[in-house]
Scaffold this motif. Structure first.
Motif, PDB file in Angstrom:
ATOM      1  N   GLU A 101      -9.440   5.454 -13.548  1.00 35.28           N
ATOM      2  CA  GLU A 101     -10.360   5.860 -12.490  1.00 35.28           C
ATOM      3  C   GLU A 101     -11.731   5.215 -12.637  1.00 35.28           C
ATOM      4  O   GLU A 101     -12.300   4.712 -11.668  1.00 35.28           O
ATOM      5  CB  GLU A 101     -10.504   7.379 -12.486  1.00 35.28           C
ATOM      6  N   THR A 110       2.212   1.788  -3.497  1.00 39.67           N
ATOM      7  CA  THR A 110       1.177   2.286  -4.400  1.00 39.67           C
ATOM      8  C   THR A 110       0.844   3.752  -4.128  1.00 39.67           C
ATOM      9  O   THR A 110       0.690   4.550  -5.052  1.00 39.67           O
ATOM     10  CB  THR A 110      -0.096   1.435  -4.256  1.00 39.67           C
ATOM     11  N   ARG A 111       0.745   4.083  -2.842  1.00 33.09           N
ATOM     12  CA  ARG A 111       0.311   5.428  -2.476  1.00 33.09           C
ATOM     13  C   ARG A 111       1.442   6.453  -2.552  1.00 33.09           C
ATOM     14  O   ARG A 111       1.231   7.573  -3.008  1.00 33.09           O
ATOM     15  CB  ARG A 111      -0.266   5.391  -1.050  1.00 33.09           C
ATOM     16  N   GLN A 112       2.641   6.092  -2.101  1.00 32.48           N
ATOM     17  CA  GLN A 112       3.723   7.067  -1.993  1.00 32.48           C
ATOM     18  C   GLN A 112       4.682   7.058  -3.186  1.00 32.48           C
ATOM     19  O   GLN A 112       5.375   8.042  -3.416  1.00 32.48           O
ATOM     20  CB  GLN A 112       4.521   6.802  -0.716  1.00 32.48           C
ATOM     21  N   THR A 132      -7.033  -8.992  -2.666  1.00 31.46           N
ATOM     22  CA  THR A 132      -5.756  -8.305  -2.455  1.00 31.46           C
ATOM     23  C   THR A 132      -4.864  -9.022  -1.454  1.00 31.46           C
ATOM     24  O   THR A 132      -3.641  -8.858  -1.492  1.00 31.46           O
ATOM     25  CB  THR A 132      -6.028  -6.877  -1.960  1.00 31.46           C
ATOM     26  N   ASP A 190       0.827  -1.210   0.000  1.00 30.58           N
ATOM     27  CA  ASP A 190       0.000   0.000   0.000  1.00 30.58           C
ATOM     28  C   ASP A 190       0.860   1.258   0.000  1.00 30.58           C
ATOM     29  O   ASP A 190       0.527   2.244  -0.676  1.00 30.58           O
ATOM     30  CB  ASP A 190      -0.919   0.000   1.224  1.00 30.58           C
ATOM     31  N   ASP A 191       1.948   1.224   0.747  1.00 26.18           N
ATOM     32  CA  ASP A 191       2.831   2.391   0.776  1.00 26.18           C
ATOM     33  C   ASP A 191       3.484   2.629  -0.586  1.00 26.18           C
ATOM     34  O   ASP A 191       3.643   3.779  -1.020  1.00 26.18           O
ATOM     35  CB  ASP A 191       3.924   2.200   1.843  1.00 26.18           C
ATOM     36  N   ARG A 193       1.848   9.002 -11.326  1.00 24.47           N
ATOM     37  CA  ARG A 193       0.790   8.550 -12.221  1.00 24.47           C
ATOM     38  C   ARG A 193       0.707   9.374 -13.503  1.00 24.47           C
ATOM     39  O   ARG A 193       0.572   8.793 -14.594  1.00 24.47           O
ATOM     40  CB  ARG A 193      -0.543   8.593 -11.460  1.00 24.47           C
ATOM     41  N   ASP A 202      -0.919  -9.427  -1.933  1.00 24.09           N
ATOM     42  CA  ASP A 202       0.020  -8.874  -0.971  1.00 24.09           C
ATOM     43  C   ASP A 202       0.979  -9.939  -0.448  1.00 24.09           C
ATOM     44  O   ASP A 202       2.186  -9.702  -0.297  1.00 24.09           O
ATOM     45  CB  ASP A 202      -0.730  -8.230   0.201  1.00 24.09           C
ATOM     46  N   ALA A 213       1.535   6.545  -7.056  1.00 23.98           N
ATOM     47  CA  ALA A 213       0.507   7.576  -7.213  1.00 23.98           C
ATOM     48  C   ALA A 213       1.095   8.938  -7.618  1.00 23.98           C
ATOM     49  O   ALA A 213       0.581   9.586  -8.532  1.00 23.98           O
ATOM     50  CB  ALA A 213      -0.306   7.696  -5.919  1.00 23.98           C
TER      51      ALA A 213
END
Length: 350
Positions: free
Chosen positions: A288, A189-191, A298, A186-187, A197, A302, A194
């Motif tokens: 989106e 993907t997010r940090q 997931t 998750d980190d 992108r 993971d 993203a």
């Protein structure tokens, strides 16, 4: 054996500095030897032995021993003047980015100038600095000396063992964090993904546009068009309605071939238009809207990703933990076979 390369000495124009280094090295050895003797002279055993063997010497040296700090100050003054002279030369030569870098880089010389028992030991480092400067200009080659190779080998062993254990410890702590449920995926993907992108979507759009241009090209797109032609031909022939066209007398096969060719051109043109017209905004909108309701399992993903990361870290730890110095030591100690013995063991036909 340590030898002086006179050719490199002449090319480097370091002869005056070599003479200065030798003079300072001689003074340094005299100073250190005198310091050692004076320290031993202050002990009761050595003083008593000298009184018994050389009674006149002790009577002469006692005033010097009581005021030895003044003798040491003479050496300190010489060393300080030489240090300032080198500092000025380094500023003139612009050897460092800032003029005040020289005393920080030669801190051991400054500490050695302090007339205390604990700081005088730093004067030994001056010997190593002189040898290092001569080695840097290839005036002497320390690699040929057994003492240097001995200390260099065990220094490398110490650094390798220390660095290996630190790296293995860091990787083991990372594995523990991952096993404890660290939200690494998750980190990432997010940090990581993203924020990038827009760049990724722009890149994907550029790749797809390039594919569209390649397909439209007569030479590079022939493979794609041939594949589409075969796929359309297979689909046309397997279609029940179209397959009945060849029963029409005279023109049936012509109509079927024309239809196949027309569909091939339409599909190829559609693919080219699709790839050529797509842009980063459409890809972003697709990500989106198209993936909005997509909910995969997931947890399994993971686990697989974290498993891959854990296995990679294990491989890195195994590689880092290898004691390469043992291999080097074994190769050095491996006996070299005698060429004469090898020739004797060979047969006449070999």
């Amino acid at each position: 054996m340590l030898r002086i390369n006179w050719d490199n000495l002449r090319k480097s124009h370091e002869t005056p500095w070599l003479i200065l280094d030798l003079v300072m090295l001689g003074l340094l050895l005299v100073n250190l030897a005198w310091l050692l003797f004076d320290a031993l002279y202050g002990t009761a055993v050595i003083h008593q032995q000298l009184e018994n063997l050389l009674p006149g010497f002790t009577g002469t040296y006692d005033p010097i021993h009581k005021n030895f700090i003044l003798v040491d100050l003479v050496f300190i003054a010489i060393f300080f003047v030489e240090f300032c002279f080198r500092w000025v030369v380094s500023v003139v030569r612009k050897e460092h980015l800032r003029w005040y870098f020289f005393p920080f880089l030669h801190w051991y010389d400054i500490v050695g100038l302090i007339p205390l028992g604990a700081t005088r030991i730093f004067r030994f480092l001056r010997i190593f600095s002189i040898l290092h400067r001569l080695h840097k200009f290839d005036i002497i080659d320390l690699n040929r000396t057994a003492i240097f190779r001995f200390f260099r080998f065990y220094y490398d062993v110490f650094v390798e063992e220390l660095s290996d254990r630190i790296v293995v410890k860091v990787l083991s702590d990372a594995q523990k964090d991952i096993s404890a449920g660290s939200p690494l995926v998750d980190d990432i993907t997010r940090q990581v993904l993203a924020p990038r992108r827009p760049v990724l979507t722009e890149w994907v759009a550029g790749v797809l546009n390039h594919f569209g241009q390649s397909i439209s090209d007569g030479h590079y797109g022939e493979a794609i068009r041939e594949h589409v032609r075969r796929s359309v031909g297979k689909a046309v022939k397997s279609n029940e309605q179209v397959s009945t066209l060849h029963y029409i007398p005279v023109v049936g096969k012509t109509i079927e071939s024309t239809l196949e060719s027309a569909v091939t051109d339409i599909v190829t043109a559609s693919i080219i238009n699709l790839l050529s017209d797509i842009d980063a905004r459409k890809i972003d909108h697709f990500v989106e809207a198209g993936l909005h309701d997509y909910t995969p399992v997931t947890d399994d993903l993971d686990k697989e990703v974290l498993g891959v990361i854990n296995e990679c870290l294990e491989l890195v730890k195994a590689h880092v933990a290898q004691q390469r110095w043992k291999t080097e030591l074994a190769e050095k100690n491996r006996p070299v076979p005698d060429a004469g013995i090898e020739n004797q063991t060979k047969g006449p036909l070999e």
